[in-house]
Design an enzyme around this catalytic site. Structure first.
Site, PDB file in Angstrom:
ATOM      1  N   GLY A 420       1.040  -1.336  -0.218  1.00  0.00           N
ATOM      2  CA  GLY A 420       0.005  -0.016  -0.023  1.00  0.00           C
ATOM      3  C   GLY A 420       0.946   1.115  -0.054  1.00  0.00           C
ATOM      4  O   GLY A 420       0.649   2.251   0.606  1.00  0.00           O
ATOM      5  N   TYR A 564     -15.575  -5.506   6.589  1.00  0.00           N
ATOM      6  CA  TYR A 564     -14.129  -5.213   7.077  1.00  0.00           C
ATOM      7  C   TYR A 564     -13.617  -5.447   8.221  1.00  0.00           C
ATOM      8  O   TYR A 564     -12.471  -5.937   8.122  1.00  0.00           O
ATOM      9  CB  TYR A 564     -14.142  -3.558   6.695  1.00  0.00           C
ATOM     10  CG  TYR A 564     -13.019  -2.845   7.216  1.00  0.00           C
ATOM     11  CD1 TYR A 564     -11.652  -2.945   6.223  1.00  0.00           C
ATOM     12  CD2 TYR A 564     -12.851  -1.885   8.179  1.00  0.00           C
ATOM     13  CE1 TYR A 564     -10.496  -2.275   6.553  1.00  0.00           C
ATOM     14  CE2 TYR A 564     -11.650  -1.440   8.417  1.00  0.00           C
ATOM     15  CZ  TYR A 564     -10.469  -1.514   7.648  1.00  0.00           C
ATOM     16  OH  TYR A 564      -9.289  -0.862   7.917  1.00  0.00           O
TER      17      TYR A 564
END
Length: 698
Positions: A420, A564
């Site tokens: 990321g 999530y």
């Protein structure tokens, strides 16, 4: 250009062949014993396509003229521009007669072949061992001054060079490498010898004593060390320079290290005990010259050293005082860009390769255990707990009072893989880690963004490499990790920062099970798979740090994030178990529970405009702090308050979250479009995105 080489399948020879094949229109003929062709095949496999210009010639170092048949010799006569004689026995433990046959007679036979084939130039790989125990600086112009040959290796290398000087009937050049160690980038080495005996000794001491133990030592003799890639590059470059025939070149480092300095350099790199105080040589020199040789002959000493797989002959280097100049070599290499790299810079690569491939401790831990050895209970290792406690207080104190220097001290020279990394907090963290001296491996799907960040780091003098991949694809994760291990030898710190966030109520997810699958694939399976690929290297080195980026949602359990948070709960469960299992190995597992972070990624979700959020700068500080301290968890006041409230007043906490869920309006997701409707305008509701964990909706 045609080349003939002996010892092509040996350690130095493999790298010389690689350098020769880089020459324009090069064809390399390697002398290989009958029955050993498979060794050259292995070299060809490593070289890839360029190996099409590498050919085997049947021969034998122990035979006159190398035993090359007339049928093989005739087409090569007058066609070989350079003959590189690399083959020799480089081993202090080898039998004296074997070394005489290989090093001396082998050189003589190779000279005969050079004369028969009418080669353009004979390149002899000698050694600084030709100086023996000469007391002082041994220059490239010196030879006969070599003296006190305390073991067969020193003597046979001296006699081999004498053969070249006295018997060569073709032009020749002589190269004297100092102690050759592994590749300066990969650390690759083929055996335990020379300075590697110190690796072995310190590793054994480190099993019983913590790093801070005040071990007594000596200043000791002088060590000159060069990596194999420098040796190969230097020889091939000098071989192609004009008007240097008959000269000798010391392929040495300008910097010599005393025994004590070398031990402490290895200790600093490996986190093992070193010499906390050293007996100066002026005291050691008062002992009779026969002290060390006599000590090496004692059966008890030999038995002790052999039990540690250390050659007793290595004791001769304790007082080795010969130093070497390299004026000829420096002049010949001027303008080439080929210089001996700083040992301090590539020592981590040597140590890392040692731990992964050569260390007896690693081999023992990976060897299959006989059934008789598989006992129910084993003696636990307790010393690592003391080291962990000491490190905990040490680094937490440094984080508070020396935060600027602490980061550099913690990561300088380390290899850090950051997922990321293409934007936001990941990109900012990468910049600061690179400034602190770390080598950054930037991972994301967007190559263009990663290239921009890597270019900025490199322009500022840092080190950054780009790796693209889909972390939700297990096979792609495996591929990426194996590429990283192949290129860098492993990773010191893994930061699992990439993640997918989906904000959607369960009542609107009843027909969207793929939401849960996608979050699990990236947030849980992708992160765990990265760790499982890179953990073996960390465990072998006895040091490593895995940082999993999570969310304050684990403590607060906000509505609409079931997919999530489910994946993040799974990752945290793995992290806790991994931390418990790895506590004695030197590998630490940490978790960061970020709150909402004020970044452009949360702007489309309008409710976040009215929600407290952490600044990006503070989020970066959190990441850097946990890298320094290696604490188990990083969580803020909101997370601690939410967790305390949940355990103290579970029903009240549940009601509060439910009230907020009812108050905030949520539009149902749009029905799935049919193919012919795919061009219609889509809903603007931002319910799903893939981004970095630290930027995800909480």
């Amino acid at each position: 250009m045609n080349y003939l080489i002996t010892g092509a399948t040996g350690f130095i020879g493999r790298f010389v062949v690689e350098e020769l094949l880089k020459q324009p229109q090069a064809t390399v003929y390697a002398v290989v014993r009958t029955g050993s062709e498979h060794k050259l095949d292995k070299v060809k496999l490593q070289l890839g396509k360029s190996a099409e210009r590498l050919h085997a010639i049947s021969g034998d170092l122990t035979q006159p003229g190398l035993g090359i048949s007339p049928e093989d010799a005739e087409p090569l006569k007058g066609q070989i521009n350079h003959l590189f004689h690399v083959a020799a026995i480089y081993d202090l433990k080898a039998d004296a007669n074997a070394q005489q046959q290989a090093n001396v007679e082998g050189t003589r036979h190779t000279l005969q072949a050079a004369h028969t084939l009418q080669v353009g130039c004979f390149h002899h790989v000698s050694s600084i061992a030709v100086a023996g125990q000469y007391p002082g600086q041994f220059t490239e112009d010196m030879f006969d001054q070599g003296t006190h040959f305390t073991n067969p290796y020193f003597l046979t290398k001296h006699l081999a060079e004498k053969c070249v000087r006295d018997e060569a009937k073709v032009p020749f050049r002589i190269y004297r490498p100092s102690m050759v160690v592994g590749h300066s980038q990969s650390g690759e080495m083929d055996k335990v010898d020379g300075p590697y005996y110190l690796f072995q000794l310190l590793e054994i001491i480190g099993r019983w004593l913590p790093k801070w133990t005040p071990i007594p030592g000596i200043e000791g003799g002088q060590f000159n060390i060069v990596p194999v890639d420098y040796v190969a590059q230097s020889m091939v470059y000098i071989a192609h320079q004009p008007n240097l025939d008959g000269q000798c070149f010391n392929l040495t480092d300008p910097q010599h290290y005393s025994l004590g300095e070398l031990v402490n350099l290895i200790a600093d790199t490996s986190d093992l005990p070193g010499f906390r105080w050293q007996l100066p040589n002026k005291i050691l020199n008062k002992l009779p010259e026969s002290t060390i040789p006599t000590l090496a002959q004692q059966k008890l000493v030999q038995k002790l050293l052999l039990s540690m797989d250390i050659a007793p002959e290595a004791l001769s280097f304790i007082t080795y005082q010969t130093t070497f100049d390299r004026r000829n070599a420096a002049q010949a290499l001027a303008g080439s860009g080929i210089t001996p790299p700083d040992l301090k810079q590539y020592m981590p690569a040597l140590w890392q390769y040692w731990r992964q491939h050569l260390s007896p401790q690693t081999k023992a831990s990976t060897a299959p255990q006989p059934e008789a050895d598989k006992v129910l209970f084993r003696k636990p290792k307790l010393r690592p707990y003391l080291q962990r406690a000491q490190d905990h207080w040490k680094w937490n104190a440094k984080s508070l009072f020396q935060s600027r220097t602490a980061l550099q001290e913690r990561v300088d020279g380390k290899t850090i893989l950051l997922t990321g990394a293409s934007s936001g907090i990941g990109a900012q963290v990468a910049q600061q880690l690179a400034e602190a001296g770390a080598t950054l491996l930037l991972v994301a799907r967007s190559k263009d963004k990663l290239d921009t960040i890597a270019d900025a780091i490199q322009r500022a003098g840092g080190k950054a490499f780009v790796y693209t991949g889909n972390l939700a694809d297990g096979d792609d994760v495996d591929r990426l990790c194996q590429q990283v291990i192949s290129n860098h030898g492993g990773v010191d710190i893994l930061i699992n920062n990439a993640g997918r966030s989906i904000r959607r109520s369960i009542k609107y997810s009843l027909d969207r099970f793929h939401d849960y699958e996608r979050t699990m694939q990236l947030n849980y399976f992708g992160s765990v798979r990265m760790a499982l690929n890179l953990l073996p290297g960390m465990m072998q080195r006895g040091d490593g740090h895995i940082i999993n980026v999570s969310t304050v949602g684990i403590q607060a359990n906000p509505a609409r994030f079931s997919a999530y948070l489910g994946s993040k709960w799974a990752l945290e469960g793995w992290s806790w178990v991994a931390a418990n299992e790895l506590a004695h190995t030197g590998v630490t597992v940490s978790t960061i529970n970020y709150p909402l972070v004020r970044t452009p990624m949360i702007e489309p979700t309008k409710i976040y405009d009215y929600t407290p959020a952490m600044s990006p700068e503070k989020a970066v500080d959190w990441m850097l702090d946990i890298i320094i301290t290696r604490n188990k968890r990083k969580v803020g006041p909101l997370g601690r308050a939410a967790l305390a409230s949940y355990y103290a007043f579970p029903k009240i906490s549940e009601s509060i979250v439910n009230l907020s869920y009812q108050v905030v309006r949520e539009a149902p997701p749009q029905p799935r479009e049919k193919p012919e409707q795919s061009t219609r305008k889509k809903s603007k509701q931002p319910v799903e995105r893939q981004t970095t964990n630290s930027e995800s909706g909480r």
